[in-house]
Motif scaffolding. Structure first.
Motif, PDB file in Angstrom:
ATOM      1  N   ASP A  82       0.838  -1.201   0.000  1.00  0.00           N
ATOM      2  CA  ASP A  82       0.000   0.000   0.000  1.00  0.00           C
ATOM      3  C   ASP A  82       0.874   1.253   0.000  1.00  0.00           C
ATOM      4  O   ASP A  82       0.484   2.280  -0.536  1.00  0.00           O
ATOM      5  CB  ASP A  82      -0.918   0.022   1.220  1.00  0.00           C
ATOM      6  CG  ASP A  82      -1.956  -1.099   1.188  1.00  0.00           C
ATOM      7  OD1 ASP A  82      -2.311  -1.561   0.083  1.00  0.00           O
ATOM      8  OD2 ASP A  82      -2.410  -1.506   2.273  1.00  0.00           O
ATOM      9  N   LEU A  83       2.061   1.146   0.589  1.00  0.00           N
ATOM     10  CA  LEU A  83       2.989   2.277   0.654  1.00  0.00           C
ATOM     11  C   LEU A  83       3.571   2.569  -0.726  1.00  0.00           C
ATOM     12  O   LEU A  83       4.046   1.660  -1.421  1.00  0.00           O
ATOM     13  CB  LEU A  83       4.131   1.966   1.632  1.00  0.00           C
ATOM     14  CG  LEU A  83       5.198   3.040   1.770  1.00  0.00           C
ATOM     15  CD1 LEU A  83       4.632   4.287   2.468  1.00  0.00           C
ATOM     16  CD2 LEU A  83       6.404   2.501   2.535  1.00  0.00           C
ATOM     17  N   LYS A  84       3.526   3.815  -1.110  1.00  0.00           N
ATOM     18  CA  LYS A  84       4.155   4.279  -2.350  1.00  0.00           C
ATOM     19  C   LYS A  84       5.456   4.983  -1.972  1.00  0.00           C
ATOM     20  O   LYS A  84       5.591   5.515  -0.881  1.00  0.00           O
ATOM     21  CB  LYS A  84       3.255   5.269  -3.096  1.00  0.00           C
ATOM     22  CG  LYS A  84       1.829   4.806  -3.300  1.00  0.00           C
ATOM     23  CD  LYS A  84       1.731   3.622  -4.210  1.00  0.00           C
ATOM     24  CE  LYS A  84       0.260   3.278  -4.452  1.00  0.00           C
ATOM     25  NZ  LYS A  84       0.072   1.937  -4.913  1.00  0.00           N
ATOM     26  N   GLY A  85       6.413   4.987  -2.900  1.00  0.00           N
ATOM     27  CA  GLY A  85       7.650   5.708  -2.636  1.00  0.00           C
ATOM     28  C   GLY A  85       8.880   4.935  -3.042  1.00  0.00           C
ATOM     29  O   GLY A  85       8.803   3.781  -3.481  1.00  0.00           O
ATOM     30  N   LYS A  86      10.005   5.590  -2.883  1.00  0.00           N
ATOM     31  CA  LYS A  86      11.290   5.038  -3.304  1.00  0.00           C
ATOM     32  C   LYS A  86      12.233   4.998  -2.108  1.00  0.00           C
ATOM     33  O   LYS A  86      12.469   6.018  -1.458  1.00  0.00           O
ATOM     34  CB  LYS A  86      11.870   5.891  -4.435  1.00  0.00           C
ATOM     35  CG  LYS A  86      13.086   5.262  -5.104  1.00  0.00           C
ATOM     36  CD  LYS A  86      13.500   6.030  -6.334  1.00  0.00           C
ATOM     37  CE  LYS A  86      12.593   5.817  -7.506  1.00  0.00           C
ATOM     38  NZ  LYS A  86      12.696   4.506  -8.141  1.00  0.00           N
ATOM     39  N   LEU A  87      12.769   3.810  -1.829  1.00  0.00           N
ATOM     40  CA  LEU A  87      13.748   3.662  -0.761  1.00  0.00           C
ATOM     41  C   LEU A  87      15.028   4.381  -1.175  1.00  0.00           C
ATOM     42  O   LEU A  87      15.464   4.258  -2.313  1.00  0.00           O
ATOM     43  CB  LEU A  87      14.032   2.185  -0.478  1.00  0.00           C
ATOM     44  CG  LEU A  87      13.020   1.439   0.392  1.00  0.00           C
ATOM     45  CD1 LEU A  87      13.092   1.855   1.835  1.00  0.00           C
ATOM     46  CD2 LEU A  87      11.614   1.471  -0.121  1.00  0.00           C
ATOM     47  N   GLY A  88      15.574   5.141  -0.239  1.00  0.00           N
ATOM     48  CA  GLY A  88      16.757   5.932  -0.540  1.00  0.00           C
ATOM     49  C   GLY A  88      16.414   7.344  -1.000  1.00  0.00           C
ATOM     50  O   GLY A  88      17.296   8.170  -1.206  1.00  0.00           O
TER      51      GLY A  88
END
Length: 146
Positions: free
Chosen positions: A40-46
């Motif tokens: 469910d989480l959107k986004g980019k690690l780092g």
């Protein structure tokens, strides 16, 4: 305690799913193979998404996987986790994909046992992008042992 009850004790609620465009879990012989399930989480690690948030996102993916497995097999009992593939939406310099995917493995260890049927092979890979901008995608293979 059964694997099914272990999962329920983790707060996972099992309900019938309406079939969609693709099969989320298919039985082949004595194996259950799942499609990739996105967080469910959107986004980019780092790039603004923390390892802790990614860890929870990987756990979220496994919760979804277990629901799909339940819909196909009717129970989590009598299963062994064989293989997990974890995909992490990450920047080019991010190198902690394995710590993110520990969220998936740790939940499987809690439910199926770390030294028993939950002890699995795993890959944790970084990707430039995942569908819908999801932070994590996980797929798994289970063996039907009983």
């Amino acid at each position: 305690m059964s694997y099914q009850k272990n999962a329920e004790a983790q707060g996972i609620v099992f309900e019938k799913q309406t079939p969609g465009y693709l099969n989320l879990c298919i039985k082949s012989g004595n194996q259950l193979l799942t499609s990739g399930h996105v967080s469910d989480l959107k986004g980019k690690l780092g790039d603004g998404t923390t390892v802790d948030a990614g860890y929870q996102a990987a756990r979220n993916c496994v919760e979804k996987i277990l629901k799909s497995v339940w819909n196909t097999h009717g129970t989590l009992d009598g299963l062994r986790v064989i293989k997990v593939l974890g995909c992490v939406n990450s920047t080019q310099d991010f190198t902690d994909q394995h710590l993110v995917i520990n969220g998936a493995s740790d939940l499987l260890h809690v439910i199926f046992g770390k030294d028993g049927d939950g002890y699995h092979a795993r890959s944790a890979l970084g990707f430039a992008q995942l569908p819908t901008g999801a932070a994590v995608e996980v797929e798994a293979i289970f063996e039907i042992v009983a």
